[in-house]
Motif scaffolding. Structure first.
Motif, PDB file in Angstrom:
ATOM      1  N   LYS A   1      77.049 -10.785  28.963  1.00 43.25           N
ATOM      2  CA  LYS A   1      78.395 -10.212  29.064  1.00 43.25           C
ATOM      3  C   LYS A   1      79.088 -10.270  27.703  1.00 43.25           C
ATOM      4  CE  LYS A   1      82.923 -10.644  31.186  1.00 43.25           C
ATOM      5  NZ  LYS A   1      83.799 -11.445  32.044  1.00 43.25           N
TER       6      LYS A   1
ATOM      7  N   ASP B   1      90.272  -2.310  28.728  1.00 41.57           N
ATOM      8  CA  ASP B   1      89.162  -2.297  29.684  1.00 41.57           C
ATOM      9  C   ASP B   1      88.700  -0.899  30.065  1.00 41.57           C
ATOM     10  OD1 ASP B   1      89.054  -5.089  29.721  1.00 41.57           O
ATOM     11  OD2 ASP B   1      90.588  -5.193  31.285  1.00 41.57           O
TER      12      ASP B   1
ATOM     13  N   ARG C   1      80.356  -0.239  37.230  1.00 44.48           N
ATOM     14  CA  ARG C   1      79.149  -1.063  37.230  1.00 44.48           C
ATOM     15  C   ARG C   1      78.642  -1.156  35.794  1.00 44.48           C
ATOM     16  NH1 ARG C   1      73.439   0.471  39.885  1.00 44.48           N
ATOM     17  NH2 ARG C   1      72.599  -1.620  40.082  1.00 44.48           N
TER      18      ARG C   1
ATOM     19  N   MET D   1      78.614  -6.228  36.160  1.00 43.76           N
ATOM     20  CA  MET D   1      79.816  -5.789  36.854  1.00 43.76           C
ATOM     21  C   MET D   1      79.403  -4.975  38.071  1.00 43.76           C
ATOM     22  SD  MET D   1      82.842  -3.175  35.590  1.00 43.76           S
ATOM     23  CE  MET D   1      83.712  -4.285  34.496  1.00 43.76           C
TER      24      MET D   1
ATOM     25  N   VAL E   1      84.379  -5.113  39.079  1.00 46.29           N
ATOM     26  CA  VAL E   1      84.686  -6.536  38.910  1.00 46.29           C
ATOM     27  C   VAL E   1      83.524  -7.214  38.205  1.00 46.29           C
ATOM     28  CG1 VAL E   1      85.196  -8.695  40.114  1.00 46.29           C
ATOM     29  CG2 VAL E   1      86.094  -6.537  41.003  1.00 46.29           C
ATOM     30  N   TRP E   2      83.850  -7.935  37.116  1.00 48.22           N
ATOM     31  CA  TRP E   2      82.808  -8.686  36.423  1.00 48.22           C
ATOM     32  C   TRP E   2      82.239  -9.743  37.357  1.00 48.22           C
ATOM     33  CZ3 TRP E   2      80.843  -6.938  32.053  1.00 48.22           C
ATOM     34  CH2 TRP E   2      81.636  -6.143  31.214  1.00 48.22           C
ATOM     35  N   ARG E   3      80.936  -9.844  37.442  1.00 54.51           N
ATOM     36  CA  ARG E   3      80.260 -10.837  38.280  1.00 54.51           C
ATOM     37  C   ARG E   3      80.092 -12.148  37.529  1.00 54.51           C
ATOM     38  NH1 ARG E   3      74.940  -9.032  40.353  1.00 54.51           N
ATOM     39  NH2 ARG E   3      75.377 -10.527  41.970  1.00 54.51           N
TER      40      ARG E   3
END
Length: 151
Positions: free
Chosen positions: A14, A50, A128, A144, A148-150
């Motif tokens: 990331k 973002d 994603r 992602m 949403v970032w995992r």
């Protein structure tokens, strides 16, 4: 025999992906026409708030395809250090970009298409994000999902 690097953990991938988003200048944008014809175009970008922001002529097939559907993939980096971004894009008139985003675009890329009627801005919201260097990173390549970032 080629020595392959060891797998990075998801947190490092990331950080590396965000570094590429901040510092790379060019990306490949893959879209499809309403009839399903694929189209691939390299465009310069800025990562701001973002989102990926790019500019192209409004009659470019990429702009037309995104205006019709908005769905696309964006690819950064070489094949052995790739970041793939599934996105929804919005097409904005050349005078509709927020001032801070326009300033970031000009500061990074050195040119200003704002206010030029033949140009539009493309604003990509990632849904994603996948990133990997080698096969050893494929099992955990999704960073992602659903915006949403995992990690």
């Amino acid at each position: 025999m080629t020595v392959r690097p060891s797998a990075r953990d998801a947190g490092q991938r990331k950080r590396d992906a965000l570094e590429r988003l901040r510092n790379d200048e060019d990306a490949w944008v893959s879209t499809a026409s309403p009839e399903g014809a694929p189209y691939l175009m390299p465009l310069s970008f800025v990562w701001h708030d973002d989102r990926l922001v790019m500019a192209t002529r409004k009659n470019n097939p990429t702009a037309r395809n995104l205006a019709a559907d908005g769905a696309c993939w964006v690819a950064l980096g070489p094949t052995r250090d790739v970041v793939l971004i599934e996105s929804t894009a919005e097409v904005l008139a050349s005078d509709a970009l927020p001032d801070d985003t326009g300033a970031a675009f000009v500061a990074k890329l050195g040119w200003d298409p704002r206010g030029r009627a033949a140009w539009v801005f493309l604003s990509f919201r990632p849904r994603r994000v996948l990133a990997w260097r080698e096969a050893n990173e494929l099992p955990e390549r999704e960073l992602m999902r659903d915006g949403v970032w995992r990690v």
